[in-house]
Design a protein around this motif. Structure first.
Motif, PDB file in Angstrom:
ATOM      1  N   LYS A 160       0.873  -1.173   0.000  1.00 50.12           N
ATOM      2  CA  LYS A 160       0.000   0.000   0.000  1.00 50.12           C
ATOM      3  C   LYS A 160       0.907   1.218   0.000  1.00 50.12           C
ATOM      4  CE  LYS A 160      -3.694   2.454   0.182  1.00 50.12           C
ATOM      5  NZ  LYS A 160      -3.023   3.533  -0.579  1.00 50.12           N
TER       6      LYS A 160
ATOM      7  N   ARG B  65      -0.196   8.040  -2.622  1.00 52.41           N
ATOM      8  CA  ARG B  65       0.114   9.107  -3.567  1.00 52.41           C
ATOM      9  C   ARG B  65       0.629  10.320  -2.802  1.00 52.41           C
ATOM     10  NH1 ARG B  65      -4.229   6.228  -5.114  1.00 52.41           N
ATOM     11  NH2 ARG B  65      -4.439   5.594  -7.298  1.00 52.41           N
TER      12      ARG B  65
ATOM     13  N   ILE C  98       4.899   6.632  -2.494  1.00 49.29           N
ATOM     14  CA  ILE C  98       5.643   6.145  -3.647  1.00 49.29           C
ATOM     15  C   ILE C  98       6.963   6.904  -3.779  1.00 49.29           C
ATOM     16  CG2 ILE C  98       5.636   6.066  -6.178  1.00 49.29           C
ATOM     17  CD1 ILE C  98       2.565   5.656  -5.970  1.00 49.29           C
TER      18      ILE C  98
ATOM     19  N   GLU D 247       8.477   1.087 -13.235  1.00 47.40           N
ATOM     20  CA  GLU D 247       7.015   1.003 -13.329  1.00 47.40           C
ATOM     21  C   GLU D 247       6.398   1.160 -11.947  1.00 47.40           C
ATOM     22  OE1 GLU D 247       3.683  -2.103 -15.170  1.00 47.40           O
ATOM     23  OE2 GLU D 247       5.520  -2.917 -14.269  1.00 47.40           O
ATOM     24  N   VAL D 248       5.238   1.821 -11.910  1.00 48.67           N
ATOM     25  CA  VAL D 248       4.360   1.798 -10.746  1.00 48.67           C
ATOM     26  C   VAL D 248       2.981   1.419 -11.272  1.00 48.67           C
ATOM     27  CG1 VAL D 248       3.357   3.063  -8.824  1.00 48.67           C
ATOM     28  CG2 VAL D 248       5.696   3.581  -9.558  1.00 48.67           C
ATOM     29  N   ALA D 249       2.526   0.209 -10.981  1.00 49.05           N
ATOM     30  CA  ALA D 249       1.297  -0.320 -11.564  1.00 49.05           C
ATOM     31  C   ALA D 249       0.262  -0.609 -10.483  1.00 49.05           C
ATOM     32  CB  ALA D 249       1.600  -1.603 -12.341  1.00 49.05           C
ATOM     33  N   PRO D 250      -1.019  -0.377 -10.790  1.00 54.96           N
ATOM     34  CA  PRO D 250      -2.069  -0.665  -9.817  1.00 54.96           C
ATOM     35  C   PRO D 250      -2.322  -2.157  -9.686  1.00 54.96           C
ATOM     36  CG  PRO D 250      -3.037   0.037 -11.890  1.00 54.96           C
ATOM     37  CD  PRO D 250      -1.547   0.177 -12.046  1.00 54.96           C
TER      38      PRO D 250
ATOM     39  N   GLY E 285      -6.623  -0.683  -7.680  1.00 55.67           N
ATOM     40  CA  GLY E 285      -5.409   0.100  -7.480  1.00 55.67           C
ATOM     41  C   GLY E 285      -5.110   0.450  -6.043  1.00 55.67           C
TER      42      GLY E 285
ATOM     43  N   LYS F  77      -0.124  -1.183  -4.901  1.00 59.47           N
ATOM     44  CA  LYS F  77       0.709  -0.850  -6.054  1.00 59.47           C
ATOM     45  C   LYS F  77       1.844  -1.862  -6.182  1.00 59.47           C
ATOM     46  CE  LYS F  77      -1.236   3.260  -6.805  1.00 59.47           C
ATOM     47  NZ  LYS F  77      -2.230   3.180  -5.706  1.00 59.47           N
TER      48      LYS F  77
ATOM     49  N   MET G  11       5.665  -1.838  -7.681  1.00 58.09           N
ATOM     50  CA  MET G  11       6.717  -0.897  -8.068  1.00 58.09           C
ATOM     51  C   MET G  11       7.964  -1.664  -8.434  1.00 58.09           C
ATOM     52  SD  MET G  11       7.754   2.504  -5.914  1.00 58.09           S
ATOM     53  CE  MET G  11       8.722   3.818  -6.615  1.00 58.09           C
TER      54      MET G  11
END
Length: 212
Positions: free
Chosen positions: A146, A149, A176, A192-195, A200, A203, A205
């Protein structure tokens, strides 16, 4: 100033969680576990998993991989060993180890997977330093967690619920940018940072170490 580790306190928490962890998290985290293993395996066969816990990620690694899993809790590791003995030939080692003091040589692994543990480590940057040390040039650190943002309305909501999330190790206050800043200082690159499921909330990373 040296970081103070409450290792015994963490071990007591994990001891309480060990008997019920799989029932609580297996289905809820299965998407994240599968994608973490896939991202790590895409880097090569030699994989280290930090915070292997009860071994929920282990079945998702391909059979031709060579996986080492480490965790602070011997009670969690006992559950992981049961899974390995039941038939996971890709797992070569599960061992008790502090993420900030890994007992592996430099450049030993193609990938280091860090599923749902980075927010629980007392010294995240210290643990990431160790991940980078044991990672081969060109390899990746794959973090699933988790990760909050940094700005905007969603970030405000995440900050508001941070105290609740911290009780289960999913601190929305862990941003992040904290990992991105660490990576930049160490000369690594965020790939990459993907949900991840659900919607989402988690994440994935990927951070790459420069090739030699």
């Amino acid at each position: 100033m040296a970081v103070q580790y409450d290792l015994e306190g963490q071990r007591r928490v994990y001891e309480r969680w060990a008997p019920i962890y799989d029932r609580v998290y297996h289905k809820f985290l299965s998407d994240a576990h599968r994608k973490t293993a896939q991202a790590a395996a895409a880097c090569g066969p030699d994989i280290l998993e930090i915070g292997v816990g009860t071994g929920l990620v282990l079945p998702y690694y391909p059979r031709d991989a060579r996986v080492c899993g480490v965790d602070l809790s011997i009670h969690m590791l006992a559950k992981a060993r049961e899974k390995v003995l039941a038939g996971l030939p890709q797992v070569k080692l599960v061992a008790a180890m502090d993420a900030c003091r890994l007992g592996f040589a430099d450049a030993s692994f193609d990938a280091v997977a860090v599923p749902f543990v980075i927010t629980l480590v007392p010294d995240p940057e210290g643990a990431l330093d160790e991940c980078a040390r044991v990672l081969k040039p060109g390899g990746e650190i794959v973090v699933a967690s988790k990760l909050g943002r940094d700005r905007g309305p969603i970030a405000a909501v995440e900050d508001a619920v941070a105290p609740l999330m911290a009780k289960v190790g999913w601190s929305s206050a862990f941003k992040i940018s904290r990992i991105a800043t660490w990576a930049e200082r160490r000369g690594l690159a965020v790939e990459e940072v993907a949900p991840l499921f659900p919607a989402g909330f988690f994440k994935l990373m990927r951070v790459r170490k420069p090739a030699a």
